[in-house]
Design an enzyme around this catalytic site. Structure first.
Site, PDB file in Angstrom:
ATOM      1  N   ASP A  10       0.819  -1.364   0.347  1.00 43.29           N
ATOM      2  CA  ASP A  10      -0.145   0.242   0.136  1.00 43.29           C
ATOM      3  C   ASP A  10       0.927   1.224   0.091  1.00 43.29           C
ATOM      4  OD1 ASP A  10      -2.347   1.753   0.201  1.00 43.29           O
ATOM      5  OD2 ASP A  10      -2.663   1.151   2.365  1.00 43.29           O
ATOM      6  N   ASN A  53      -0.533  13.654  -4.886  1.00 48.53           N
ATOM      7  CA  ASN A  53      -1.332  13.962  -6.331  1.00 48.53           C
ATOM      8  C   ASN A  53      -1.823  15.372  -5.874  1.00 48.53           C
ATOM      9  OD1 ASN A  53      -2.102  11.814  -8.453  1.00 48.53           O
ATOM     10  ND2 ASN A  53      -3.036  10.764  -7.212  1.00 48.53           N
ATOM     11  N   HIS A  85      -2.007  14.767 -10.748  1.00 48.03           N
ATOM     12  CA  HIS A  85      -2.166  13.029 -11.174  1.00 48.03           C
ATOM     13  C   HIS A  85      -1.158  12.126 -13.121  1.00 48.03           C
ATOM     14  CE1 HIS A  85      -5.568  13.020  -9.224  1.00 48.03           C
ATOM     15  NE2 HIS A  85      -6.280  13.766  -9.669  1.00 48.03           N
ATOM     16  N   ASP A  91       0.625   9.306 -11.343  1.00 47.72           N
ATOM     17  CA  ASP A  91       1.081   8.221 -12.260  1.00 47.72           C
ATOM     18  C   ASP A  91       2.754   7.641 -12.933  1.00 47.72           C
ATOM     19  OD1 ASP A  91      -1.971   8.379 -12.909  1.00 47.72           O
ATOM     20  OD2 ASP A  91      -1.869   9.577 -14.968  1.00 47.72           O
ATOM     21  N   ASP A 108      -3.856   2.248  -4.910  1.00 45.49           N
ATOM     22  CA  ASP A 108      -2.398   2.502  -4.781  1.00 45.49           C
ATOM     23  C   ASP A 108      -1.703   1.256  -4.202  1.00 45.49           C
ATOM     24  OD1 ASP A 108      -3.943   2.670  -3.185  1.00 45.49           O
ATOM     25  OD2 ASP A 108      -3.230   4.698  -2.212  1.00 45.49           O
TER      26      ASP A 108
END
Length: 297
Positions: A148, A156, A161, A165, A191
């Site tokens: 995790d 983010n 974003h 990414d 994630d």
């Protein structure tokens, strides 16, 4: 295209066949046919182009003999019929091959995470169920790690974003590079990643800890996010061994995820916890008119 040559019964033997074979060059086979005819001493030769699609010549249906053979009344019609049948069969085989390739492509797409290009949750479930069944049958143990990415939302929010990414893609690449033979990695959520593989030693617990340490090492450190560089302390990683008779992948995943749920800020600290804070180096601060910033958590 679509035309045929006449049958020949030359007084001159194979030399007269060259005129006929010249017609066959439209199909791209004339030179080879002429050479073969000369070697075989053919005297009688008749052909019909095999076409597919928009009258594209695929090949030639040939009839030949070393003897002088008169052409039967229905020979030409039968040649055309067989040439068309061959052409339709070739088109059918080509269509089936195209459909097979497209099916494989769509199947791969359905089992692949479009961002990281590693297997997705659907692929993981199928492969993990298969691996658990094999492990039970062979009396083996399977290691599984649930990863995790702590602080991903903050990444983010802070950098957008696109940077998020880039981070996910980089994590996926690092996990792939850390795999051993027989290991499998998948992105199962925004994630969240899963890695599993067979135990390679007689000490399952030691192997599980070694797997977790290996994954922790490759998923921490500096990451290039384009306009920023991220000094990432590492994700939370829950690692478990499969139990005898355990064949439900969701049960194994829940056990691997369990330590992560217990390790929330207000909860107790578990042994398998990997403390993970996103330590961010603000190299893109200039775009906000800031300079000389250090680190921020």
């Amino acid at each position: 295209r679509g035309r045929h040559a006449d049958a020949i019964h030359p007084e001159e033997g194979i030399s007269a066949a060259r005129h006929l074979l010249a017609n066959d060059r439209a199909a791209g086979f004339g030179d080879r046919v002429e050479a073969a005819a000369g070697e075989l001493g053919l005297v009688t030769y008749v052909n019909e182009p095999v076409t597919i699609g928009d009258d594209r010549v695929y090949g030639t249906l040939c009839g030949a003999s070393t003897a002088r053979v008169p052409e039967a009344a229905d020979a030409r019609r039968l040649m055309r019929v067989f040439a068309k049948l061959i052409g339709r069969h070739i088109e059918r085989e080509q269509l089936l091959e195209t459909l097979r390739r497209e099916h494989d492509s769509y199947r791969a797409f359905a089992l692949t995470d479009p961002l990281t290009l590693i297997p997705n949750r659907r692929a993981m479930v199928s492969e993990l169920n298969r691996a658990l069944a094999n492990a039970e049958r062979r009396g083996e143990v399977l290691h599984l790690a649930f990863i995790d990415l702590d602080g991903f939302k903050q990444i983010n929010d802070a950098y957008g974003h696109d940077a998020g990414d880039r981070f996910l893609i980089a994590i996926a690449e690092k996990l792939q590079n850390a795999l051993r033979g027989g290991d499998f990695v998948a992105r199962i959520g925004g994630d969240e990643f899963v890695v599993f593989g067979p135990c390679s030693s007689d000490a399952p617990d030691a192997g599980r800890r070694a797997m977790r340490e290996r994954l922790s090492e490759v998923t921490s450190g500096e990451f290039d996010l384009g306009e920023a560089r991220l000094d990432y302390a590492g994700p939370s990683i829950g690692a478990v061994n499969s139990s005898p008779g355990e064949r439900d992948c969701e049960t194994v995943l829940a056990r691997a995820d369990e330590p992560l749920e217990l390790e929330l800020p207000d909860g107790p600290v578990a042994v398998e916890r990997q403390p993970a804070l996103a330590l961010i180096v603000l190299l893109h601060a200039a775009k906000e008119g800031l300079h000389g910033l250090g680190h921020g958590v």
